[in-house]
Write a protein that holds these residues in place. Sequence first.
Motif, PDB file in Angstrom:
ATOM      1  N   VAL A 331       0.851  -1.186   0.000  1.00 55.68           N
ATOM      2  CA  VAL A 331       0.000   0.000   0.000  1.00 55.68           C
ATOM      3  C   VAL A 331       0.888   1.237   0.000  1.00 55.68           C
ATOM      4  CG1 VAL A 331      -1.825   1.268   1.166  1.00 55.68           C
ATOM      5  CG2 VAL A 331      -1.810  -1.244   1.235  1.00 55.68           C
ATOM      6  N   ASP A 332       0.714   2.086  -1.015  1.00 51.54           N
ATOM      7  CA  ASP A 332       1.416   3.366  -1.114  1.00 51.54           C
ATOM      8  C   ASP A 332       0.427   4.489  -0.824  1.00 51.54           C
ATOM      9  OD1 ASP A 332       3.419   1.713  -2.067  1.00 51.54           O
ATOM     10  OD2 ASP A 332       2.938   2.124  -4.172  1.00 51.54           O
ATOM     11  N   VAL A 333       0.919   5.545  -0.223  1.00 55.84           N
ATOM     12  CA  VAL A 333       0.103   6.711   0.075  1.00 55.84           C
ATOM     13  C   VAL A 333       0.688   7.901  -0.675  1.00 55.84           C
ATOM     14  CG1 VAL A 333      -0.919   8.140   1.862  1.00 55.84           C
ATOM     15  CG2 VAL A 333      -0.330   5.758   2.365  1.00 55.84           C
ATOM     16  N   HIS A 334      -0.158   8.590  -1.435  1.00 58.43           N
ATOM     17  CA  HIS A 334       0.272   9.747  -2.218  1.00 58.43           C
ATOM     18  C   HIS A 334      -0.512  10.977  -1.777  1.00 58.43           C
ATOM     19  CE1 HIS A 334       2.655   7.449  -5.201  1.00 58.43           C
ATOM     20  NE2 HIS A 334       1.791   6.488  -4.905  1.00 58.43           N
ATOM     21  N   GLY A 335       0.227  12.064  -1.618  1.00 60.01           N
ATOM     22  CA  GLY A 335      -0.395  13.309  -1.213  1.00 60.01           C
ATOM     23  C   GLY A 335      -1.110  14.004  -2.349  1.00 60.01           C
ATOM     24  N   ASP A 336      -1.631  15.185  -2.057  1.00 62.33           N
ATOM     25  CA  ASP A 336      -2.392  15.932  -3.060  1.00 62.33           C
ATOM     26  C   ASP A 336      -1.536  16.301  -4.264  1.00 62.33           C
ATOM     27  OD1 ASP A 336      -4.961  17.370  -3.725  1.00 62.33           O
ATOM     28  OD2 ASP A 336      -3.559  19.073  -3.773  1.00 62.33           O
ATOM     29  N   ASP A 337      -0.218  16.464  -4.067  1.00 62.20           N
ATOM     30  CA  ASP A 337       0.675  16.793  -5.174  1.00 62.20           C
ATOM     31  C   ASP A 337       1.228  15.558  -5.864  1.00 62.20           C
ATOM     32  OD1 ASP A 337       2.263  15.901  -3.153  1.00 62.20           O
ATOM     33  OD2 ASP A 337       3.711  17.552  -3.232  1.00 62.20           O
ATOM     34  N   GLY A 338       0.753  14.371  -5.476  1.00 58.92           N
ATOM     35  CA  GLY A 338       1.211  13.127  -6.089  1.00 58.92           C
ATOM     36  C   GLY A 338       2.456  12.546  -5.469  1.00 58.92           C
ATOM     37  N   ALA A 339       3.022  13.214  -4.454  1.00 58.34           N
ATOM     38  CA  ALA A 339       4.249  12.732  -3.835  1.00 58.34           C
ATOM     39  C   ALA A 339       4.006  11.428  -3.081  1.00 58.34           C
ATOM     40  CB  ALA A 339       4.826  13.793  -2.900  1.00 58.34           C
ATOM     41  N   PHE A 340       5.014  10.590  -3.063  1.00 61.72           N
ATOM     42  CA  PHE A 340       4.990   9.307  -2.358  1.00 61.72           C
ATOM     43  C   PHE A 340       5.299   9.589  -0.887  1.00 61.72           C
ATOM     44  CE2 PHE A 340       7.402   5.031  -1.896  1.00 61.72           C
ATOM     45  CZ  PHE A 340       6.282   4.427  -1.359  1.00 61.72           C
ATOM     46  N   VAL A 341       4.238   9.802  -0.085  1.00 60.03           N
ATOM     47  CA  VAL A 341       4.423  10.340   1.256  1.00 60.03           C
ATOM     48  C   VAL A 341       4.487   9.266   2.336  1.00 60.03           C
ATOM     49  CG1 VAL A 341       3.350  12.523   0.649  1.00 60.03           C
ATOM     50  CG2 VAL A 341       1.933  10.673   1.572  1.00 60.03           C
ATOM     51  N   ASP A 342       4.056   8.041   2.051  1.00 57.09           N
ATOM     52  CA  ASP A 342       4.061   7.048   3.126  1.00 57.09           C
ATOM     53  C   ASP A 342       3.817   5.659   2.545  1.00 57.09           C
ATOM     54  OD1 ASP A 342       4.288   6.073   5.651  1.00 57.09           O
ATOM     55  OD2 ASP A 342       2.558   7.113   6.486  1.00 57.09           O
ATOM     56  N   VAL A 343       4.123   4.648   3.362  1.00 52.87           N
ATOM     57  CA  VAL A 343       3.778   3.259   3.071  1.00 52.87           C
ATOM     58  C   VAL A 343       3.095   2.691   4.303  1.00 52.87           C
ATOM     59  CG1 VAL A 343       5.651   2.874   1.433  1.00 52.87           C
ATOM     60  CG2 VAL A 343       6.028   2.439   3.861  1.00 52.87           C
ATOM     61  N   MET A 344       2.257   1.702   4.079  1.00 53.94           N
ATOM     62  CA  MET A 344       1.616   1.002   5.185  1.00 53.94           C
ATOM     63  C   MET A 344       2.294  -0.356   5.318  1.00 53.94           C
ATOM     64  SD  MET A 344      -2.405   2.034   4.883  1.00 53.94           S
ATOM     65  CE  MET A 344      -2.670   1.624   6.604  1.00 53.94           C
ATOM     66  N   THR A 345       3.104  -0.487   6.369  1.00 57.81           N
ATOM     67  CA  THR A 345       3.886  -1.700   6.554  1.00 57.81           C
ATOM     68  C   THR A 345       3.482  -2.380   7.856  1.00 57.81           C
ATOM     69  OG1 THR A 345       6.152  -2.568   6.520  1.00 57.81           O
ATOM     70  CG2 THR A 345       5.804  -0.504   7.713  1.00 57.81           C
ATOM     71  N   PRO A 346       3.489  -3.695   7.921  1.00 56.73           N
ATOM     72  CA  PRO A 346       3.860  -4.634   6.864  1.00 56.73           C
ATOM     73  C   PRO A 346       2.763  -4.763   5.812  1.00 56.73           C
ATOM     74  CG  PRO A 346       3.090  -5.831   8.781  1.00 56.73           C
ATOM     75  CD  PRO A 346       3.144  -4.387   9.186  1.00 56.73           C
ATOM     76  N   PRO A 347       3.079  -5.399   4.682  1.00 51.72           N
ATOM     77  CA  PRO A 347       2.058  -5.575   3.652  1.00 51.72           C
ATOM     78  C   PRO A 347       0.868  -6.378   4.159  1.00 51.72           C
ATOM     79  CG  PRO A 347       4.254  -6.052   2.783  1.00 51.72           C
ATOM     80  CD  PRO A 347       4.402  -5.915   4.261  1.00 51.72           C
ATOM     81  N   VAL A 348      -0.263  -6.138   3.527  1.00 51.44           N
ATOM     82  CA  VAL A 348      -1.494  -6.838   3.891  1.00 51.44           C
ATOM     83  C   VAL A 348      -1.475  -8.234   3.273  1.00 51.44           C
ATOM     84  CG1 VAL A 348      -4.010  -6.796   3.753  1.00 51.44           C
ATOM     85  CG2 VAL A 348      -2.732  -4.660   4.038  1.00 51.44           C
ATOM     86  N   ILE A 349      -1.876  -9.223   4.039  1.00 48.95           N
ATOM     87  CA  ILE A 349      -1.973 -10.600   3.555  1.00 48.95           C
ATOM     88  C   ILE A 349      -3.427 -11.044   3.664  1.00 48.95           C
ATOM     89  CG2 ILE A 349      -1.188 -12.966   3.818  1.00 48.95           C
ATOM     90  CD1 ILE A 349       1.019 -11.155   2.979  1.00 48.95           C
ATOM     91  N   GLY A 350      -4.016 -11.416   2.513  1.00 52.07           N
ATOM     92  CA  GLY A 350      -5.394 -11.901   2.518  1.00 52.07           C
ATOM     93  C   GLY A 350      -6.373 -10.829   2.951  1.00 52.07           C
ATOM     94  N   ARG A 351      -7.279 -11.203   3.839  1.00 52.38           N
ATOM     95  CA  ARG A 351      -8.290 -10.278   4.361  1.00 52.38           C
ATOM     96  C   ARG A 351      -7.954  -9.940   5.816  1.00 52.38           C
ATOM     97  NH1 ARG A 351     -13.179  -9.684   1.538  1.00 52.38           N
ATOM     98  NH2 ARG A 351     -13.258 -10.891  -0.394  1.00 52.38           N
ATOM     99  N   GLU A 352      -7.589  -8.716   6.051  1.00 50.60           N
ATOM    100  CA  GLU A 352      -7.246  -8.255   7.383  1.00 50.60           C
ATOM    101  C   GLU A 352      -8.223  -7.171   7.825  1.00 50.60           C
ATOM    102  OE1 GLU A 352      -3.234  -6.970   7.660  1.00 50.60           O
ATOM    103  OE2 GLU A 352      -2.365  -8.886   7.044  1.00 50.60           O
ATOM    104  N   ALA A 353      -8.190  -6.872   9.090  1.00 50.84           N
ATOM    105  CA  ALA A 353      -9.019  -5.791   9.620  1.00 50.84           C
ATOM    106  C   ALA A 353      -8.507  -4.455   9.081  1.00 50.84           C
ATOM    107  CB  ALA A 353      -8.982  -5.801  11.143  1.00 50.84           C
ATOM    108  N   PRO A 354      -9.386  -3.463   8.967  1.00 48.37           N
ATOM    109  CA  PRO A 354      -8.939  -2.149   8.481  1.00 48.37           C
ATOM    110  C   PRO A 354      -7.801  -1.593   9.337  1.00 48.37           C
ATOM    111  CG  PRO A 354     -11.333  -2.259   8.542  1.00 48.37           C
ATOM    112  CD  PRO A 354     -10.841  -3.499   9.231  1.00 48.37           C
ATOM    113  N   ARG A 355      -6.885  -0.908   8.665  1.00 47.49           N
ATOM    114  CA  ARG A 355      -5.743  -0.310   9.358  1.00 47.49           C
ATOM    115  C   ARG A 355      -5.921   1.209   9.410  1.00 47.49           C
ATOM    116  NH1 ARG A 355      -0.217  -3.194   7.159  1.00 47.49           N
ATOM    117  NH2 ARG A 355      -0.864  -5.382   7.383  1.00 47.49           N
ATOM    118  N   PRO A 356      -5.542   1.817  10.523  1.00 43.42           N
ATOM    119  CA  PRO A 356      -5.646   3.274  10.600  1.00 43.42           C
ATOM    120  C   PRO A 356      -4.427   3.950   9.974  1.00 43.42           C
ATOM    121  CG  PRO A 356      -4.933   2.382  12.704  1.00 43.42           C
ATOM    122  CD  PRO A 356      -5.162   1.197  11.811  1.00 43.42           C
ATOM    123  N   TRP A 357      -4.660   5.096   9.411  1.00 44.03           N
ATOM    124  CA  TRP A 357      -3.578   5.950   8.897  1.00 44.03           C
ATOM    125  C   TRP A 357      -3.915   7.390   9.251  1.00 44.03           C
ATOM    126  CZ3 TRP A 357      -3.037   9.924   5.236  1.00 44.03           C
ATOM    127  CH2 TRP A 357      -1.710  10.245   4.913  1.00 44.03           C
TER     128      TRP A 357
END
Length: 573
Positions: A331-357
């Motif tokens: 999961v990559d997070v991009h800001g309003d200007d398109g910048a690569f501002v964050d990642v959600m780590t570790p990667p999601v496997i299968g069906r997991e509960a929602p993660r907060p950001w």
Amino acid sequence: MSRSRPPLRPEAPGETPGPRGDDDAFDWISSPLRRVRFGRIFVLAGMFGLAIALVLSLWVSTMHVRHSLIVQVESTWQPGERLGIRAQIVAARSGPIVGTRMHAAVEQGGVTTPLAELAIVADGAGGEQSLQLPATLAPGPATLVLDVTAEGVDPMHERIDVEVVADRPARAARPIVAGSTLQYGDDSDAQLPDARMVVRPAGRLLAGFDNVVFVRVTDGAGAPMSGTIEVTLPDGEFMGKTGDAERPPVLFRGPTDALGLVRLEGPLGSEVLRLEVRRLDAAGVVTQRRRVRLVSFAGGVMASASPEVVAPGDAIELKVWGLSAKLPIYVDVHGDDGAFVDVMTPPVIGREAPRPWTTPADAAGVVQFEAHNQVTAPGESTAFVRVQVTKTDPRGRDALLELVALQRAHVDGARVERDYDAQLERAFLDRIGTATLDAEGVARARGFLLGTLPPSIFGPPVAVATRPRLEQELQVLQGRWRVAMRVLLLGGGALFLGAMTLGMIRSHRRAAAATLAELGSDAAADPEGYAALQKQVEAAARAGIWRGLGVVAIMIGGIALTMFILESLVWVF
């Protein structure tokens, strides 16, 4: 008549044969046996040199890039901001990598500041992390230093040039279009002149997941038309129902809102979906209808976010799930200007509960989450979801007008929609500012404005990919070896064959001279016979020399063929 050969030197009475050093002793220096052994050693040395060239060429030909590195990070930084970084070790052979460690630091003005230790993912083949940049960075050039170590992998030390700026220019997203051949042959009905019925998915349509579809009904001038409509399913599987061309099931029957919108949500079980929108009069009779055909994208990942609008610093619940229970979802997070501002780590496997950001305190505009299985080249299969971040009242009209401005900026973009009318879209956007909407209507309008923006992704920016550089270095090394091999085979082969030819000629001449010397004692007794024998010996010597030269010619061809084969091996591998 045979005669015995006289002794080399008569022995004096009482004299015993002398040692090896006497005149009649065995002379190793002048012995033909020494010349034979030397010739054999010379030939074996040539064969040994050729074998060395062959083995080294095979070794050089099997050289390849075993490990390379791809680093995804922004190359333009702002002091104190948060950025995402991902590094991927690309190995020639599949399998886990053990003991991987990745450390990032920044250098500027001779000062090195540690940033973070990357979290190791993908069975040790990758790492990702959020970088909190120092607020002390000054505008100007800087260097991102990334050190990567792992068992069985050569240490990698990459220095990536970055530029620290006060304001970063926006990066344009890349439109994505369904690559399925089902996209062709759209049999949707043409738009009616006095009733424009638009059917658009939120984000994109993806079979196997829950999807949201918006239906909008306006007049020919773009003004919303309120009234009762009916949405049926002639073909496909949607919202738990199966389409029937003769008796299509009804998915929705009721009034549109103040903007002429209706929201449909449910699982999609087919790649092709046909919906029919019908306008009904007061008696429930169909007065106008339009059938629309939609096609699913190819992908195995879906994402959703809640809520759709937040204030800076608020948390967002992101839900990501995929068809595969084993493939990791990045999961990559991009800001309003398109910048690569964050990642959600570790990667999601299968069906997991929602993660907060949590959104940054200075965030504003639209944040886009992109989920994908492919680290190196995410494309059409990337799932995306957009969330509005506003400093105004999230439930107020001002926040909605921000999205109206965003839609206006993309109204002239390419759309895969039959009879798309940009002028009609502008007229409809004008009506949003004056429409009377309740809280539910504002939420529905926001979903429509966010979801029906043209499908596009930013993708993680690739700051460095070392494979082209490593392959170029390998090509230089193999090119140098080709030159060395030519020198060895051509130069060394020429010296070897030249020395061999001279030695062969001298050997034949010496043998002929020795033979004639042995026969010289008969020259006085039979001159004519000796002359005939002399001609025969010389002819035999010349024949031997010519046979030797033929062998030399064959060896020259063999060296040339060997060089051609070895160079071909180097080029092939």
